[in-house]
Design a protein around this motif. Structure first.
Motif, mmCIF file in Angstrom:
data_model
loop_
_atom_site.group_PDB
_atom_site.id
_atom_site.type_symbol
_atom_site.label_atom_id
_atom_site.label_comp_id
_atom_site.label_asym_id
_atom_site.label_seq_id
_atom_site.Cartn_x
_atom_site.Cartn_y
_atom_site.Cartn_z
ATOM 1 N N ASP A 35 15.435 5.052 -11.621
ATOM 2 C CA ASP A 35 15.056 6.461 -11.553
ATOM 3 C C ASP A 35 14.439 6.834 -10.211
ATOM 4 O OD1 ASP A 35 14.576 9.057 -12.998
ATOM 5 O OD2 ASP A 35 12.503 8.561 -12.517
ATOM 6 N N GLY A 36 13.771 5.880 -9.546
ATOM 7 C CA GLY A 36 13.090 6.220 -8.312
ATOM 8 C C GLY A 36 12.902 5.028 -7.393
ATOM 9 N N PHE A 37 12.697 5.329 -6.106
ATOM 10 C CA PHE A 37 12.311 4.349 -5.100
ATOM 11 C C PHE A 37 11.011 4.837 -4.476
ATOM 12 C CE2 PHE A 37 11.877 2.958 -0.747
ATOM 13 C CZ PHE A 37 12.147 1.601 -0.818
ATOM 14 N N PHE A 38 9.973 4.061 -4.648
ATOM 15 C CA PHE A 38 8.662 4.424 -4.112
ATOM 16 C C PHE A 38 8.161 3.320 -3.185
ATOM 17 C CE2 PHE A 38 9.026 7.687 -7.051
ATOM 18 C CZ PHE A 38 7.943 8.546 -7.013
ATOM 19 N N ARG A 39 7.281 3.704 -2.287
ATOM 20 C CA ARG A 39 6.706 2.731 -1.379
ATOM 21 C C ARG A 39 5.216 2.992 -1.206
ATOM 22 N NH1 ARG A 39 7.501 2.582 4.695
ATOM 23 N NH2 ARG A 39 5.330 2.004 4.391
ATOM 24 N N SER A 40 4.518 1.944 -0.825
ATOM 25 C CA SER A 40 3.105 2.086 -0.500
ATOM 26 C C SER A 40 2.972 2.812 0.832
ATOM 27 C CB SER A 40 2.442 0.708 -0.414
ATOM 28 O OG SER A 40 3.076 -0.056 0.607
ATOM 29 N N ASP A 41 1.737 3.202 1.157
ATOM 30 C CA ASP A 41 1.436 3.856 2.430
ATOM 31 C C ASP A 41 0.323 3.057 3.087
ATOM 32 O OD1 ASP A 41 1.290 5.582 4.540
ATOM 33 O OD2 ASP A 41 0.594 7.314 3.395
ATOM 34 N N HIS A 42 0.716 1.986 3.773
ATOM 35 C CA HIS A 42 -0.246 1.123 4.457
ATOM 36 C C HIS A 42 0.282 0.765 5.831
ATOM 37 C CE1 HIS A 42 -3.178 0.472 1.298
ATOM 38 N NE2 HIS A 42 -2.215 0.217 0.432
ATOM 39 N N TYR A 43 -0.657 0.470 6.736
ATOM 40 C CA TYR A 43 -0.305 0.106 8.101
ATOM 41 C C TYR A 43 -0.687 -1.325 8.456
ATOM 42 C CZ TYR A 43 0.539 5.093 8.952
ATOM 43 O OH TYR A 43 1.035 6.376 8.914
ATOM 44 N N LEU A 44 -1.157 -2.094 7.485
ATOM 45 C CA LEU A 44 -1.568 -3.466 7.766
ATOM 46 C C LEU A 44 -1.312 -4.319 6.541
ATOM 47 C CD1 LEU A 44 -2.977 -4.919 10.203
ATOM 48 C CD2 LEU A 44 -5.103 -4.750 8.890
ATOM 49 N N LYS A 45 -0.791 -5.529 6.783
ATOM 50 C CA LYS A 45 -0.553 -6.463 5.686
ATOM 51 C C LYS A 45 -1.871 -6.910 5.071
ATOM 52 C CE LYS A 45 1.474 -10.942 4.576
ATOM 53 N NZ LYS A 45 2.287 -12.098 5.039
ATOM 54 N N MET A 46 -1.877 -7.046 3.742
ATOM 55 C CA MET A 46 -3.027 -7.621 3.075
ATOM 56 C C MET A 46 -2.911 -9.140 3.140
ATOM 57 S SD MET A 46 -2.176 -4.614 1.780
ATOM 58 C CE MET A 46 -2.937 -3.063 1.348
ATOM 59 N N GLY A 47 -4.006 -9.815 3.485
ATOM 60 C CA GLY A 47 -3.976 -11.260 3.592
ATOM 61 C C GLY A 47 -3.712 -11.708 5.013
ATOM 62 N N SER A 48 -3.480 -13.002 5.172
ATOM 63 C CA SER A 48 -3.293 -13.581 6.497
ATOM 64 C C SER A 48 -1.896 -13.308 7.025
ATOM 65 C CB SER A 48 -3.537 -15.093 6.436
ATOM 66 O OG SER A 48 -2.636 -15.685 5.511
ATOM 67 N N ALA A 49 -1.652 -13.677 8.275
ATOM 68 C CA ALA A 49 -0.382 -13.481 8.985
ATOM 69 C C ALA A 49 -0.201 -12.015 9.359
ATOM 70 C CB ALA A 49 0.809 -13.981 8.177
ATOM 71 N N SER A 50 0.836 -11.759 10.140
ATOM 72 C CA SER A 50 0.961 -10.455 10.796
ATOM 73 C C SER A 50 1.779 -9.441 10.028
ATOM 74 C CB SER A 50 1.588 -10.648 12.179
ATOM 75 O OG SER A 50 2.883 -11.220 12.040
ATOM 76 N N GLY A 51 2.596 -9.890 9.075
ATOM 77 C CA GLY A 51 3.458 -8.937 8.379
ATOM 78 C C GLY A 51 4.605 -8.467 9.242
ATOM 79 N N LEU A 52 5.200 -9.383 10.005
ATOM 80 C CA LEU A 52 6.321 -9.022 10.875
ATOM 81 C C LEU A 52 7.454 -8.418 10.053
ATOM 82 C CD1 LEU A 52 6.408 -12.157 13.213
ATOM 83 C CD2 LEU A 52 5.722 -9.829 13.819
ATOM 84 N N PRO A 53 8.146 -7.426 10.595
ATOM 85 C CA PRO A 53 8.111 -6.920 11.971
ATOM 86 C C PRO A 53 7.045 -5.854 12.230
ATOM 87 C CG PRO A 53 9.835 -5.817 10.764
ATOM 88 C CD PRO A 53 9.231 -6.806 9.809
ATOM 89 N N GLY A 54 6.143 -5.631 11.299
ATOM 90 C CA GLY A 54 5.116 -4.609 11.468
ATOM 91 C C GLY A 54 5.340 -3.450 10.518
ATOM 92 N N PRO A 55 4.387 -2.536 10.466
ATOM 93 C CA PRO A 55 4.443 -1.470 9.455
ATOM 94 C C PRO A 55 5.489 -0.413 9.763
ATOM 95 C CG PRO A 55 2.597 -1.109 10.917
ATOM 96 C CD PRO A 55 3.177 -2.448 11.307
ATOM 97 N N THR A 56 5.907 0.255 8.712
ATOM 98 C CA THR A 56 6.731 1.455 8.832
ATOM 99 C C THR A 56 5.956 2.605 8.213
ATOM 100 O OG1 THR A 56 7.803 0.830 6.762
ATOM 101 C CG2 THR A 56 8.977 0.299 8.785
ATOM 102 N N ASP A 57 6.093 3.786 8.769
ATOM 103 C CA ASP A 57 5.378 4.942 8.244
ATOM 104 C C ASP A 57 6.052 5.443 6.977
ATOM 105 O OD1 ASP A 57 3.343 7.260 8.893
ATOM 106 O OD2 ASP A 57 5.225 8.199 8.263
ATOM 107 N N ALA A 58 5.239 5.724 5.960
ATOM 108 C CA ALA A 58 5.786 6.080 4.653
ATOM 109 C C ALA A 58 6.663 7.330 4.714
ATOM 110 C CB ALA A 58 4.654 6.271 3.639
ATOM 111 N N TRP A 59 6.166 8.392 5.330
ATOM 112 C CA TRP A 59 6.909 9.649 5.252
ATOM 113 C C TRP A 59 8.068 9.708 6.231
ATOM 114 C CZ3 TRP A 59 7.180 12.398 1.163
ATOM 115 C CH2 TRP A 59 6.163 12.247 0.214
ATOM 116 N N ILE A 60 8.004 8.965 7.330
ATOM 117 C CA ILE A 60 9.185 8.840 8.189
ATOM 118 C C ILE A 60 10.267 8.051 7.457
ATOM 119 C CG2 ILE A 60 10.081 7.786 10.302
ATOM 120 C CD1 ILE A 60 7.486 8.558 11.673
#
Length: 311
Positions: A35-60
């Motif tokens: 029914d839907g595709f939803f995403r979080s709105d965060h700019y940093l990974k929770m926990g250790s490591a960098s979360g490569l390739p890095g954040p994406t903006d939710a509304w973009i």
């Protein structure tokens, strides 16, 4: 007849996912009938490591998906009120709603992850819940203002004067999602502003208690309690066999025993039984938190072995 339970896909791209990955997941979810595709709105990974390739903006991200999908609902769980000024947010959401042909939903929360604010120079103010309340009043007020009239707002944190309150969303009412376990202010805000109340990562027992608070808050202001949709967000880890469940749990760094206790884990039959417990206490929509976004077979398994039994 038992009530239908919708299944939606919920992603956490800050943990490591680029736009192309999210596009593949969203298109697959649409093709499989979610029914839907939803995403979080965060700019940093929770926990250790960098979360490569890095954040994406939710509304973009959602703007891109709006043009590359056709049916599936698109939204956030939850946009942080600290990230955007309310007038700007109202414009962004209305524009993406138009780009999607009226398929957008706005989940809005106070914002809580202080470290990501420090990492990207975003102010992390006090009285975040007060700001959230003003944001809700402004965003919904701008959308509700008749064309040709202006909108004014004087609050402690935000002031708007002679706003043309444009653009308007395509939908006559963009669904607004609120959520959380707060016992007093959260239910009151949901009763006043929300189309849907979502409870993230909560037990059946917590769900019973919080849904009851929201229903009571709605009735207190003269709104029918059933005017809101009630939903849950839960991590998903489903496998045809125990070996497959174990493999999927290992891929996201979790233990099957813990996932079974706190999420939707196990065989399709086990997961259906768990969902039925949430349906029995009033949940009409489940957001499946999918943490391994490369495992599209996981989505297909749930769509073929779980989803048909919920209709």
């Amino acid at each position: 007849m038992m009530a239908v339970v919708d299944l939606r896909i919920f992603t956490e791209p800050q943990q490591g996912a680029d736009y192309e990955t999210l596009l593949r997941v969203a298109k697959t979810a649409e093709q499989l009938g979610y029914d839907g595709f939803f995403r979080s709105d965060h700019y940093l990974k929770m926990g250790s490591a960098s979360g490569l390739p890095g954040p994406t903006d939710a509304w973009i991200t959602l703007a891109g998906l709006a043009r590359e999908t056709e049916r599936i609902r698109l939204g956030t769980l939850m946009t942080a009120a600290t990230f955007r000024l309310p007038g700007v947010l109202a414009i962004q959401v209305a524009q993406v709603d138009a780009m999607s042909g009226g398929r957008v939903e706005l989940g809005l929360g106070a914002g809580w992850y202080e470290q990501e604010h420090r990492a990207y120079g975003i102010p992390f103010p006090k009285a975040k819940f007060d700001r959230l309340e003003e944001q809700l009043a402004i965003v919904t007020g701008l959308w509700a203002t008749e064309v040709g009239k202006t909108f004014d707002f004087t609050g402690r944190h935000y002031q708007l004067a002679d706003s043309p309150a444009l653009p308007k969303p395509v939908q006559s009412r963009v669904p607004v999602l609120l959520g959380g376990l707060g016992p007093t202010r959260t239910p009151a805000l949901a009763a006043r502003y929300a189309t849907e109340f979502n409870l993230p990562f909560a037990s059946v027992e917590q769900t019973v208690e919080q849904f009851a608070r929201v229903r009571a808050a709605a009735e207190e202001i003269g709104r029918p309690a059933d005017d809101l949709v009630y939903s849950n967000a839960l991590v998903a880890c489903v496998g045809r066999t125990e070996a497959e469940v174990n493999r999927r749990a290992a891929a996201i760094g979790r233990e099957p025993v813990e996932l079974r206790a706190n999420g939707l884990a196990g065989t399709p039959a086990e997961v259906l039984e768990r969902i039925e417990r949430f349906r029995a206490v009033g949940s009409r929509r489940i957001y499946l938190q999918i943490l391994d976004l490369d495992d599209l077979d996981h989505l297909e398994l749930i769509a073929t072995e779980v989803m048909p039994h919920l209709a």
